[in-house]
Design an enzyme around this catalytic site. Sequence first.
Site, PDB file in Angstrom:
ATOM      1  N   LYS A   1       0.074  -7.429  -9.651  1.00  0.00           N
ATOM      2  CA  LYS A   1       0.324  -6.478  -8.646  1.00  0.00           C
ATOM      3  C   LYS A   1      -0.835  -5.324  -8.773  1.00  0.00           C
ATOM      4  O   LYS A   1      -1.584  -4.748  -7.867  1.00  0.00           O
ATOM      5  CB  LYS A   1       1.456  -5.963  -8.536  1.00  0.00           C
ATOM      6  CG  LYS A   1       1.923  -4.835  -7.358  1.00  0.00           C
ATOM      7  CD  LYS A   1       1.423  -3.435  -7.532  1.00  0.00           C
ATOM      8  CE  LYS A   1       1.657  -2.893  -6.161  1.00  0.00           C
ATOM      9  NZ  LYS A   1       1.374  -1.539  -6.112  1.00  0.00           N
TER      10      LYS A   1
ATOM     11  N   HIS B   1      -0.318   8.974 -12.509  1.00  0.00           N
ATOM     12  CA  HIS B   1       0.138   8.510 -11.147  1.00  0.00           C
ATOM     13  C   HIS B   1       0.768   9.659 -10.497  1.00  0.00           C
ATOM     14  O   HIS B   1       0.802   9.967  -9.245  1.00  0.00           O
ATOM     15  CB  HIS B   1       1.151   7.299 -11.342  1.00  0.00           C
ATOM     16  CG  HIS B   1       1.285   6.468 -10.056  1.00  0.00           C
ATOM     17  ND1 HIS B   1       2.309   6.938  -9.206  1.00  0.00           N
ATOM     18  CD2 HIS B   1       0.519   5.398  -9.717  1.00  0.00           C
ATOM     19  CE1 HIS B   1       2.136   6.026  -8.227  1.00  0.00           C
ATOM     20  NE2 HIS B   1       1.168   5.086  -8.587  1.00  0.00           N
TER      21      HIS B   1
ATOM     22  N   GLU C   1      -2.124   3.917  -1.521  1.00  0.00           N
ATOM     23  CA  GLU C   1      -1.407   4.355  -2.946  1.00  0.00           C
ATOM     24  C   GLU C   1      -2.282   5.373  -3.789  1.00  0.00           C
ATOM     25  O   GLU C   1      -3.584   5.061  -3.944  1.00  0.00           O
ATOM     26  CB  GLU C   1      -1.185   3.023  -3.589  1.00  0.00           C
ATOM     27  CG  GLU C   1      -0.488   3.394  -4.875  1.00  0.00           C
ATOM     28  CD  GLU C   1       0.021   2.245  -5.653  1.00  0.00           C
ATOM     29  OE1 GLU C   1       0.071   0.981  -5.244  1.00  0.00           O
ATOM     30  OE2 GLU C   1       0.515   2.300  -6.850  1.00  0.00           O
TER      31      GLU C   1
ATOM     32  N   ASP D   1      -8.975 -10.726   5.344  1.00  0.00           N
ATOM     33  CA  ASP D   1      -7.474 -11.046   5.616  1.00  0.00           C
ATOM     34  C   ASP D   1      -6.765 -10.866   4.403  1.00  0.00           C
ATOM     35  O   ASP D   1      -6.941 -11.555   3.281  1.00  0.00           O
ATOM     36  CB  ASP D   1      -7.353 -12.483   6.180  1.00  0.00           C
ATOM     37  CG  ASP D   1      -6.066 -12.765   6.390  1.00  0.00           C
ATOM     38  OD1 ASP D   1      -5.031 -12.514   5.742  1.00  0.00           O
ATOM     39  OD2 ASP D   1      -5.742 -13.846   7.278  1.00  0.00           O
TER      40      ASP D   1
HETATM   41  P1  NAD Z   1     -14.504 -17.386  12.764  1.00  0.00           P
HETATM   42  O1  NAD Z   1     -14.133 -18.486  13.388  1.00  0.00           O
HETATM   43  O2  NAD Z   1     -14.468 -16.018  13.466  1.00  0.00           O
HETATM   44  O3  NAD Z   1     -15.889 -17.296  12.227  1.00  0.00           O
HETATM   45  C1  NAD Z   1     -16.493 -18.462  11.634  1.00  0.00           C
HETATM   46  C2  NAD Z   1     -17.628 -19.056  11.985  1.00  0.00           C
HETATM   47  O4  NAD Z   1     -18.771 -18.314  12.213  1.00  0.00           O
HETATM   48  C3  NAD Z   1     -18.006 -20.408  11.359  1.00  0.00           C
HETATM   49  O5  NAD Z   1     -17.093 -21.315  11.992  1.00  0.00           O
HETATM   50  C4  NAD Z   1     -19.457 -20.621  11.938  1.00  0.00           C
HETATM   51  O6  NAD Z   1     -19.293 -21.223  13.141  1.00  0.00           O
HETATM   52  C5  NAD Z   1     -19.900 -19.167  12.410  1.00  0.00           C
HETATM   53  N1  NAD Z   1     -20.836 -18.591  11.384  1.00  0.00           N
HETATM   54  C6  NAD Z   1     -22.189 -17.799  11.718  1.00  0.00           C
HETATM   55  N2  NAD Z   1     -22.796 -17.512  10.746  1.00  0.00           N
HETATM   56  C7  NAD Z   1     -22.306 -17.973   9.426  1.00  0.00           C
HETATM   57  C8  NAD Z   1     -22.541 -17.922   8.166  1.00  0.00           C
HETATM   58  N3  NAD Z   1     -23.519 -17.246   7.536  1.00  0.00           N
HETATM   59  N4  NAD Z   1     -21.519 -18.717   7.160  1.00  0.00           N
HETATM   60  C9  NAD Z   1     -20.640 -19.282   7.859  1.00  0.00           C
HETATM   61  N5  NAD Z   1     -20.232 -19.470   9.050  1.00  0.00           N
HETATM   62  C10 NAD Z   1     -20.962 -18.796   9.969  1.00  0.00           C
HETATM   63  O7  NAD Z   1     -13.609 -17.019  11.407  1.00  0.00           O
HETATM   64  P2  NAD Z   1     -13.226 -17.806  10.205  1.00  0.00           P
HETATM   65  O8  NAD Z   1     -13.562 -17.176   8.784  1.00  0.00           O
HETATM   66  O9  NAD Z   1     -13.284 -19.349  10.256  1.00  0.00           O
HETATM   67  O10 NAD Z   1     -11.669 -17.568   9.887  1.00  0.00           O
HETATM   68  C11 NAD Z   1     -11.067 -16.086   9.827  1.00  0.00           C
HETATM   69  C12 NAD Z   1     -10.129 -15.831  10.450  1.00  0.00           C
HETATM   70  O11 NAD Z   1      -8.844 -16.779  10.583  1.00  0.00           O
HETATM   71  C13 NAD Z   1      -9.438 -14.615   9.747  1.00  0.00           C
HETATM   72  O12 NAD Z   1      -9.299 -13.393  10.970  1.00  0.00           O
HETATM   73  C14 NAD Z   1      -8.230 -14.789   9.604  1.00  0.00           C
HETATM   74  O13 NAD Z   1      -7.147 -13.695   9.584  1.00  0.00           O
HETATM   75  C15 NAD Z   1      -7.845 -15.851  10.450  1.00  0.00           C
HETATM   76  N6  NAD Z   1      -6.717 -17.065   9.833  1.00  0.00           N
HETATM   77  C16 NAD Z   1      -6.168 -17.245   8.943  1.00  0.00           C
HETATM   78  C17 NAD Z   1      -5.288 -17.984   8.528  1.00  0.00           C
HETATM   79  C18 NAD Z   1      -5.120 -18.271   7.315  1.00  0.00           C
HETATM   80  O14 NAD Z   1      -5.469 -17.842   6.254  1.00  0.00           O
HETATM   81  N7  NAD Z   1      -3.766 -19.054   6.913  1.00  0.00           N
HETATM   82  C19 NAD Z   1      -4.956 -18.810   9.698  1.00  0.00           C
HETATM   83  C20 NAD Z   1      -5.339 -18.838  10.952  1.00  0.00           C
HETATM   84  C21 NAD Z   1      -6.514 -17.767  11.095  1.00  0.00           C
END
Ligand code: NAD
Length: 418
Positions: free
Chosen positions: A259, A373, A81, A275
């Site tokens: 928005k 804009h 945008e 995300d």
């Molecule tokens: P992930 O599982 O890839 O990473 C998280 C993991 O990283 C933790 O569980 C931990 O084991 C590890 N880790 C390492 N260093 C860490 C630190 N310093 N702090 C915290 N954890 C650490 O990802 P996530 O963050 O659990 O999930 C994010 C993904 O899930 C995104 O891609 C998102 O799009 C997707 N997702 C979103 C939804 C939703 O929002 N409704 C649903 C399903 C999936």
Amino acid sequence: MKMSRISGLYRLSASDRLKIVAENSGLSGDEVEAMKTGGITLDQADKMVENVLGLFAVPLGVATNFVIDGREVLIPMATEEPSVIAAASNGARMAIAGGGFVTSTTQPVMRALIQVTGVEDPYGARQAILARAEEIAGRANERDPMLVSHGGGVVGLEAEVVASKRGPMVVVHLLVDCRDAMGANAVNTMAEALAPFIEEITGGRVYLRIISNLADLRIARARAVFLAEEIGGPEVVDAIVMASALAEVDPYRAATHNKGIMNGVTAVTMATGNDTRAIEAGAHSYAARGGAYRSLSVYEKNRDGDLVGSIELPAAVGTVGGATRVHPGARANLKVMGIICADDLGRVLASVGLAQNFAALRALATEGIQRGHMSLHARNVAVQAGAIGDEIESVASKMAAERRINVDRAKELLRDGR
Ligand code: NAD
């Protein structure tokens, strides 16, 4: 050296701008390349999602002038945008005289929801679940030792009986400190693992077991004082307070107000590989948490007659997990902002949302939103009409001056000029 006040950046070429940002942030050659080219190769994309055909490019720009908690921060923004990045930079510049953005955050706690159905005694089942809270937390933590080793893990358990058209259900919320992860995968894994145990405790049947994107326990806040003389005088202050008052009570206005906030928030979320849907679902559901949809920010006039803006929104973003670590462009953008943990990123999101929102409100309160804009938009229209090279600027500026910005007019001007 970290500076965010780089004047005249907009007058440089894209490659000169990148050179300055790279020097400022100590980017490596690979990181510079990642910013320039979009960050991922076709092979990398093929591992990220399904049925990959190619890459879809969106412009990456940088917002200047941000001072957040006393630190100068350059802010990469990915957006299609026009005028969003200029407006954020402009809003941030006007906040400097009042001390910049001051932020605060909660702990990074996300909720996983477990839906228990088919129990004859839902209130009894609720208590049975709460009585086993420690055991439930222990079982959940076992699923993610890495998260626990970083200081995260389960921090609480809630259970409520919810009336539905299919009868009462017990809804369990597992509260998980996700540290530097957005946490969806982490908490979904925990919730799924707990389901059989919850069924055993309650005698019921578990259906849903998934994160809630209403991340109301993971909040980032920012506030800024915009001095009246900086922003155009007391009338502008009053006009913005008046606009805010409507957005606080009217969902039709609040939707557009929010928005505008998300123009900035989503662009930074995107640029860091986070995300965007999760952030948007969180923001809008939080805006409606009181039962009516309202603005995420509020503007007031202080004793000195200056404008005080404040914003509060869920910040379910990570610096590990998801695409944040696998996308080289996302990593480079985090480095440009000097961000090392998810908490820092939440503070940036709140500040950008406020700057963006303030800039839009100020434009509305003064010359109207279309002038700034449309002059940017005019360039896109000129390109659509077939303008090339110097023609783009010349056709765009003529259309902007005439306030007639459309493809037909651009074609006429092109014909006249050729
Ligand atoms: P992930 O599982 O890839 O990473 C998280 C993991 O990283 C933790 O569980 C931990 O084991 C590890 N880790 C390492 N260093 C860490 C630190 N310093 N702090 C915290 N954890 C650490 O990802 P996530 O963050 O659990 O999930 C994010 C993904 O899930 C995104 O891609 C998102 O799009 C997707 N997702 C979103 C939804 C939703 O929002 N409704 C649903 C399903 C999936």
